[in-house]
Design an enzyme around this catalytic site. Structure first.
Site, PDB file in Angstrom:
ATOM      1  CB  ALA A  24     152.564  11.823  95.433  1.00 22.98           C
ATOM      2  CD  GLN A  27     139.993  13.734  95.464  1.00 19.64           C
ATOM      3  OE1 GLN A  27     139.292  12.839  95.898  1.00 19.64           O
ATOM      4  NE2 GLN A  27     139.996  14.933  96.004  1.00 19.64           N
ATOM      5  CG  ASP A  54     151.754  15.215  91.327  1.00 18.52           C
ATOM      6  OD1 ASP A  54     151.584  15.599  90.143  1.00 18.52           O
ATOM      7  OD2 ASP A  54     150.829  14.769  92.020  1.00 18.52           O
ATOM      8  NE  ARG A 110     140.869   2.637  72.477  1.00 16.84           N
ATOM      9  CZ  ARG A 110     140.453   1.423  72.155  1.00 16.84           C
ATOM     10  NH1 ARG A 110     139.661   0.769  72.995  1.00 16.84           N
ATOM     11  NH2 ARG A 110     140.755   0.870  71.007  1.00 16.84           N
ATOM     12  CD  GLN A 124     155.483   7.722  85.766  1.00 17.99           C
ATOM     13  OE1 GLN A 124     154.888   6.684  85.986  1.00 17.99           O
ATOM     14  NE2 GLN A 124     155.027   8.895  86.166  1.00 17.99           N
ATOM     15  CB  VAL A 141     146.655   2.956  90.014  1.00 17.84           C
ATOM     16  CG1 VAL A 141     145.237   3.405  90.375  1.00 17.84           C
ATOM     17  CG2 VAL A 141     147.179   1.961  91.046  1.00 17.84           C
ATOM     18  CG  ASN A 143     142.160   3.773  84.269  1.00 13.89           C
ATOM     19  OD1 ASN A 143     142.533   2.618  84.319  1.00 13.89           O
ATOM     20  ND2 ASN A 143     141.246   4.276  85.084  1.00 13.89           N
ATOM     21  CG  ASP A 171     137.583  -3.437  87.619  1.00 16.92           C
ATOM     22  OD1 ASP A 171     136.819  -2.465  87.552  1.00 16.92           O
ATOM     23  OD2 ASP A 171     138.731  -3.432  87.143  1.00 16.92           O
ATOM     24  NE  ARG A 174     134.401   0.081  91.198  1.00 16.22           N
ATOM     25  CZ  ARG A 174     134.951   0.863  90.292  1.00 16.22           C
ATOM     26  NH1 ARG A 174     135.299   0.348  89.105  1.00 16.22           N
ATOM     27  NH2 ARG A 174     135.158   2.146  90.524  1.00 16.22           N
ATOM     28  CG  HIS A 199     140.521  -0.823  85.090  1.00 13.28           C
ATOM     29  ND1 HIS A 199     139.546  -1.198  85.974  1.00 13.28           N
ATOM     30  CD2 HIS A 199     140.674   0.520  85.240  1.00 13.28           C
ATOM     31  CE1 HIS A 199     139.132  -0.126  86.639  1.00 13.28           C
ATOM     32  NE2 HIS A 199     139.794   0.929  86.207  1.00 13.28           N
TER      33      HIS A 199
END
Length: 343
Positions: A24, A27, A54, A110, A124, A141, A143, A171, A174, A199
């Site tokens: 929270a 950005q 946070d 990765r 969470q 949201v 990644n 996406d 966009r 995504h």
């Protein structure tokens, strides 16, 4: 730490709903919180009580965000709870925007990124399972969003799998914008462009079923553009690499557009998508030959708080290759994440 901004109940006496945003102090949340608290997501008559999560070192920054929310004097904002404790943050929430995640750092593999995020989304998921409402709608949201959503669901077994989604709306937005610019129409004149899969750079932006309103008449986007090579190459790669292009130009990742997309996703899930298809990462049932039990982006319609995959679309040879490639990546990510879970 509880901060109450006032309990404005003038919005037709509606009870405030509790909404959590993680990361929270970051950005994306900085743009997202205003949209939620202003009524853009849950409607102009629905008060919200924001839970802001946070990590402990960010509590000072978060305090500044809480001050700014107060200074916005938003009639729909019933209160704010800033906290570093997941069980406080997820208590009784009806909607969860899981924005906070470990970002990929230079030289990070990765697998390392997945390992760091498995720990975050496991914790969470467990907190959601313990204290959130069982009808909570969860949007991931942070990644890698698809696999993070899968992990979160795995550790929240009492909440239905279909209540966990990953964001591919950015996406889609966009792609819609690129097509509108190419055709020369307002962005709202283009609909039913699809994002399939992950995504990531393997996602498949698909305009083959999209329609556009030109001169008052609807026509298929492929006919309006009349350039198959563009739709299979430049269009696809532009959307796939748009996030990297924003970082190269801005020296920071997409925040404003990501917040707008998160708002769009949750608004349509709660309030309905009407006659438009929207792209959402949802737990795959194997539709269109995709791997089962991964979080895969499909075209869906939403009504009464439920999503439904659009069925019966034709998948040509090019689309088949693209769906298989992104499905393979998701299956590999799932396996890597599950291996980490065993450690």
């Amino acid at each position: 730490m509880l901060c109450c901004i006032g309990t404005n109940m003038s919005s037709e006496g509606a009870e405030p709903i509790r909404v959590v945003v993680t990361g929270a102090a970051g950005q994306i949340a900085y743009s997202l919180l205003y949209q939620i608290a202003s009524g853009a997501v849950f409607g102009p008559n629905q008060p919200v009580y924001l839970h802001l999560l946070d990590i402990a070192p960010m509590m000072g920054v978060l305090e500044g965000v809480v001050m700014e929310l107060a200074d916005c004097a938003l009639p729909l904002l019933a209160g704010v709870l800033p906290t570093a404790k997941p069980e406080e943050a997820f208590k009784d929430v009806v909607a969860a925007f899981l924005v906070g995640a470990m970002p990929r750092k230079e030289g990070m593999e990765r697998k390392d990124l997945l390992a760091a995020n498995v720990r975050i989304f496991k914790e969470q998921g467990q907190a959601l399972d313990k204290v959130a409402r069982k009808d909570v709608k969860v949007l991931v949201v942070g990644n890698p969003a698809n696999t993070n959503a899968l992990i979160c669901s795995k550790y929240a077994p009492s909440i239905p799998k279909e209540n966990f989604t990953a964001m591919t709306r950015l996406d889609q937005n966009r792609a819609q914008s690129q097509l509108a610019a190419k055709i020369g129409v307002p962005v709202q004149n283009v609909k039913n462009v699809i994002i399939w899969g992950n995504h990531s750079s393997t996602q498949f932006p698909d305009a083959s079923n999209a329609v556009v309103t030109v001169g008052g008449a609807q026509k298929p986007v492929p006919a309006a553009i009349n350039d198959d090579a563009y739709l299979k190459s430049t269009f696809v790669t532009t959307v796939q690499k748009r996030g990297a292009a924003v970082i190269a130009a801005r020296k920071m990742s997409s925040a404003l557009s990501a917040a707008k997309a998160a708002s769009d996703h949750m608004r349509d899930w709660f309030l309905g998508s009407g006659d438009r298809w929207v792209s959402m990462g949802v737990v795959s049932d194997g539709s269109y030959g995709t791997p089962r039990d991964v979080v895969f982006s499909f075209p869906v319609t939403t009504a009464n708080g439920k999503w439904k995959i659009v069925q019966g679309l034709t998948i040509n040879d090019f689309a088949r290759q693209m769906l298989d490639a992104t499905g393979k990546e998701l299956a590999e990510e799932k396996q890597e994440a599950m291996d980490v879970c065993k450690d």
